[in-house]
Design a protein around this motif. Structure first.
Motif, mmCIF file in Angstrom:
data_model
loop_
_atom_site.group_PDB
_atom_site.id
_atom_site.type_symbol
_atom_site.label_atom_id
_atom_site.label_comp_id
_atom_site.label_asym_id
_atom_site.label_seq_id
_atom_site.Cartn_x
_atom_site.Cartn_y
_atom_site.Cartn_z
ATOM 1 N N SER A 1 0.831 -1.207 0.000
ATOM 2 C CA SER A 1 0.000 0.000 0.000
ATOM 3 C C SER A 1 0.862 1.252 0.000
ATOM 4 C CB SER A 1 -0.910 0.020 1.234
ATOM 5 O OG SER A 1 -1.766 -1.081 1.262
ATOM 6 N N ARG A 2 0.287 2.328 -0.494
ATOM 7 C CA ARG A 2 0.918 3.640 -0.412
ATOM 8 C C ARG A 2 0.199 4.454 0.671
ATOM 9 N NH1 ARG A 2 1.977 1.566 -5.226
ATOM 10 N NH2 ARG A 2 3.970 2.085 -6.222
ATOM 11 N N PRO A 3 0.834 5.480 1.190
ATOM 12 C CA PRO A 3 0.268 6.161 2.367
ATOM 13 C C PRO A 3 -1.157 6.664 2.171
ATOM 14 C CG PRO A 3 2.053 7.437 1.377
ATOM 15 C CD PRO A 3 2.118 6.082 0.788
ATOM 16 N N GLN A 4 -1.462 7.152 0.972
ATOM 17 C CA GLN A 4 -2.796 7.694 0.721
ATOM 18 C C GLN A 4 -3.877 6.617 0.643
ATOM 19 O OE1 GLN A 4 -0.120 8.010 -1.176
ATOM 20 N NE2 GLN A 4 -0.561 7.770 -3.379
ATOM 21 N N ASP A 5 -3.461 5.344 0.628
ATOM 22 C CA ASP A 5 -4.431 4.237 0.588
ATOM 23 C C ASP A 5 -4.985 3.895 1.964
ATOM 24 O OD1 ASP A 5 -3.955 3.934 -2.173
ATOM 25 O OD2 ASP A 5 -2.291 2.538 -1.817
ATOM 26 N N LEU A 6 -4.290 4.281 3.021
ATOM 27 C CA LEU A 6 -4.668 3.882 4.375
ATOM 28 C C LEU A 6 -5.673 4.862 4.981
ATOM 29 C CD1 LEU A 6 -2.220 2.027 3.973
ATOM 30 C CD2 LEU A 6 -1.538 2.552 6.332
ATOM 31 N N THR A 7 -6.736 4.325 5.544
ATOM 32 C CA THR A 7 -7.693 5.153 6.271
ATOM 33 C C THR A 7 -7.090 5.580 7.613
ATOM 34 O OG1 THR A 7 -8.694 3.287 7.439
ATOM 35 C CG2 THR A 7 -9.589 3.830 5.243
ATOM 36 N N VAL A 8 -7.788 6.452 8.314
ATOM 37 C CA VAL A 8 -7.330 6.861 9.646
ATOM 38 C C VAL A 8 -7.234 5.641 10.562
ATOM 39 C CG1 VAL A 8 -7.833 8.285 11.665
ATOM 40 C CG2 VAL A 8 -8.325 9.162 9.371
ATOM 41 N N GLY A 9 -8.230 4.773 10.506
ATOM 42 C CA GLY A 9 -8.200 3.559 11.313
ATOM 43 C C GLY A 9 -7.025 2.662 10.972
ATOM 44 N N ASP A 10 -6.672 2.596 9.684
ATOM 45 C CA ASP A 10 -5.512 1.805 9.262
ATOM 46 C C ASP A 10 -4.222 2.359 9.856
ATOM 47 O OD1 ASP A 10 -7.129 0.167 7.706
ATOM 48 O OD2 ASP A 10 -6.786 1.305 5.854
ATOM 49 N N TRP A 11 -4.087 3.685 9.849
ATOM 50 C CA TRP A 11 -2.877 4.300 10.410
ATOM 51 C C TRP A 11 -2.787 4.031 11.917
ATOM 52 C CZ3 TRP A 11 1.337 5.673 8.073
ATOM 53 C CH2 TRP A 11 1.301 6.085 6.736
ATOM 54 N N VAL A 12 -3.932 4.053 12.582
ATOM 55 C CA VAL A 12 -3.939 3.730 14.007
ATOM 56 C C VAL A 12 -3.463 2.294 14.216
ATOM 57 C CG1 VAL A 12 -5.409 3.350 16.029
ATOM 58 C CG2 VAL A 12 -5.727 5.398 14.632
ATOM 59 N N SER A 13 -4.002 1.372 13.428
ATOM 60 C CA SER A 13 -3.612 -0.045 13.563
ATOM 61 C C SER A 13 -2.127 -0.237 13.297
ATOM 62 C CB SER A 13 -4.433 -0.901 12.586
ATOM 63 O OG SER A 13 -5.805 -0.843 12.893
ATOM 64 N N LEU A 14 -1.608 0.455 12.287
ATOM 65 C CA LEU A 14 -0.192 0.326 11.956
ATOM 66 C C LEU A 14 0.679 0.899 13.066
ATOM 67 C CD1 LEU A 14 1.603 -0.739 9.677
ATOM 68 C CD2 LEU A 14 1.611 1.560 8.690
ATOM 69 N N ALA A 15 0.248 2.018 13.635
ATOM 70 C CA ALA A 15 1.017 2.643 14.719
ATOM 71 C C ALA A 15 1.007 1.766 15.969
ATOM 72 C CB ALA A 15 0.458 4.025 15.038
ATOM 73 N N VAL A 16 -0.120 1.117 16.247
ATOM 74 C CA VAL A 16 -0.192 0.205 17.385
ATOM 75 C C VAL A 16 0.784 -0.949 17.189
ATOM 76 C CG1 VAL A 16 -1.645 -1.473 18.574
ATOM 77 C CG2 VAL A 16 -2.556 0.795 18.023
ATOM 78 N N ALA A 17 0.800 -1.497 15.976
ATOM 79 C CA ALA A 17 1.727 -2.593 15.680
ATOM 80 C C ALA A 17 3.178 -2.113 15.770
ATOM 81 C CB ALA A 17 1.438 -3.154 14.292
ATOM 82 N N ALA A 18 3.437 -0.907 15.291
ATOM 83 C CA ALA A 18 4.795 -0.363 15.305
ATOM 84 C C ALA A 18 5.248 0.023 16.702
ATOM 85 C CB ALA A 18 4.879 0.868 14.396
ATOM 86 N N GLY A 19 4.308 0.159 17.635
ATOM 87 C CA GLY A 19 4.642 0.573 18.988
ATOM 88 C C GLY A 19 5.180 -0.547 19.849
ATOM 89 N N CYS A 20 5.320 -1.737 19.266
ATOM 90 C CA CYS A 20 5.916 -2.839 20.016
ATOM 91 C C CYS A 20 7.323 -2.440 20.460
ATOM 92 C CB CYS A 20 5.978 -4.100 19.157
ATOM 93 S SG CYS A 20 4.357 -4.739 18.710
ATOM 94 N N GLU A 21 7.738 -2.948 21.575
ATOM 95 C CA GLU A 21 8.997 -2.521 22.207
ATOM 96 C C GLU A 21 10.188 -2.603 21.269
ATOM 97 O OE1 GLU A 21 11.713 -3.632 26.109
ATOM 98 O OE2 GLU A 21 9.682 -4.421 25.879
ATOM 99 N N GLU A 22 10.230 -3.636 20.425
ATOM 100 C CA GLU A 22 11.412 -3.799 19.590
ATOM 101 C C GLU A 22 11.446 -2.832 18.405
ATOM 102 O OE1 GLU A 22 9.046 -5.970 20.116
ATOM 103 O OE2 GLU A 22 8.543 -7.197 18.357
ATOM 104 N N HIS A 23 10.384 -2.056 18.222
ATOM 105 C CA HIS A 23 10.349 -1.177 17.059
ATOM 106 C C HIS A 23 10.022 0.270 17.421
ATOM 107 C CE1 HIS A 23 10.944 -4.217 14.026
ATOM 108 N NE2 HIS A 23 9.957 -4.946 14.543
ATOM 109 N N ASN A 24 10.294 0.702 18.649
ATOM 110 C CA ASN A 24 9.956 2.067 19.000
ATOM 111 C C ASN A 24 11.180 2.982 19.072
ATOM 112 O OD1 ASN A 24 11.120 1.306 21.369
ATOM 113 N ND2 ASN A 24 9.321 1.656 22.666
ATOM 114 N N GLY A 25 12.228 2.618 18.401
ATOM 115 C CA GLY A 25 13.448 3.431 18.445
ATOM 116 C C GLY A 25 13.493 4.481 17.369
ATOM 117 N N PHE A 26 12.427 5.311 17.271
ATOM 118 C CA PHE A 26 12.412 6.365 16.274
ATOM 119 C C PHE A 26 13.357 7.492 16.685
ATOM 120 C CE2 PHE A 26 8.122 4.501 15.892
ATOM 121 C CZ PHE A 26 8.175 4.125 14.567
ATOM 122 N N LYS A 27 13.843 8.191 15.674
ATOM 123 C CA LYS A 27 14.716 9.338 15.912
ATOM 124 C C LYS A 27 13.969 10.629 15.679
ATOM 125 C CE LYS A 27 18.230 6.618 16.625
ATOM 126 N NZ LYS A 27 18.791 6.482 17.964
#
Length: 281
Positions: free
Chosen positions: A255-281
């Motif tokens: 998917s490209r960013p414009q394909d995701l609904t607001v709910g999709d972005w929430v779901s992706l952020a929840v998945a990305a918030g797992c401890e091993e993947h929260n090292g954003f800069k």
């Protein structure tokens, strides 16, 4: 008192004020538009109103029904006519005039001194409207309802649906925090000076409940994804999340960013918030 073109020009002449494009100044000269804004704002005697870009009070004078008004104006040359208009319409007693750049205000500090719920009703300066609204949505939960005049293009971005050209970060953020809609279209001829674009009235009503998500993670994903909107998300977000997170969110990594609904972005952020993947800069 509702001001028309004669009253506006009189004030400009008496105070030698010249509207400044760099400050996004376009003054409403149609009394019917002022009345329409006040009607759509659905004001009550208990309301506290925040107005940003008060000018010389054409809209502020229509708030006589409310409990309290805070009027923020950046242009020091407009403070004297604003004070005069509010005094003339007996609005000065209930209005706090603040000479400040709204883009520099720390909203947490601002509202700690002004408790309670607020409504924002404003004809926003064109040059700050989008950035300012996003800042207020993020950091001023005390504002429960917004009715603001903005450029049509800006308004269309905030209400855009997934899969459309206008859909982007403002769309996702605004629709995460609130129910947002365009409630009126406003032609350029109602302003002085006449801008090169038409405007809209944009209404936000904050959601009473929100899906739980680390918004810092979500905003970073949005910034990265929409910063490369032509790329598939598995490529643009590869330094942050992998296929496991896409699968967990139930999303196609192609998917490209414009394909995701607001709910999709929430779901992706929840998945990305797992401890091993929260090292954003």
């Amino acid at each position: 008192m509702v001001m028309g073109i004669k009253e506006v020009q009189s004030i400009l002449d008496r105070y030698s004020v010249v509207p400044t494009r760099s400050l996004g100044q376009n003054f409403v000269i149609d009394p019917n538009i002022i009345r329409k804004i006040v009607r759509l704002a659905d004001l009550s005697p208990e309301d506290q109103i925040l107005e940003i870009g008060a000018g010389f009070g054409a809209l502020t004078c229509g708030f006589e029904k409310v409990q309290r008004v805070v009027a923020i104006e950046f242009d020091r040359y407009l403070l004297a006519p604003l004070n005069e208009m509010l005094q003339e319409t007996r609005m000065l007693e209930k209005t706090e005039i603040i000479h400040a750049d709204a883009m520099e205000i720390k909203w947490g500090d601002f509202f700690s001194k002004r408790p309670g719920n607020w409504k924002m009703v404003s004809n926003l300066p064109y040059n700050i409207s989008s950035t300012l609204l996003l800042d207020l949505l993020d950091h001023a939960p005390q504002i429960t309802d917004f009715l603001v005049m903005v450029q049509r293009e800006v308004g269309e971005r905030f209400v855009a649906n997934a899969g459309t050209a206008s859909y982007g970060i403002p769309s996702v953020k605004a629709q995460y925090w609130s129910e947002v809609s365009i409630v009126a279209h406003v032609p350029s001829k109602v302003f002085f000076p006449v801008p090169n674009v038409d405007s809209v009235l944009l209404k936000f009503s904050r959601h009473l409940s929100l899906e739980k998500v680390d918004t810092d993670v979500m905003w970073r994903l949005l910034k990265t994804g929409f910063g490369q909107r032509r790329k598939m998300l598995r490529k643009s977000l590869k330094s942050h999340i992998g296929i496991t997170e896409f699968n967990s969110a139930g999303l196609d990594p192609k998917s490209r960013p414009q394909d995701l609904t607001v709910g999709d972005w929430v779901s992706l952020a929840v998945a990305a918030g797992c401890e091993e993947h929260n090292g954003f800069k």
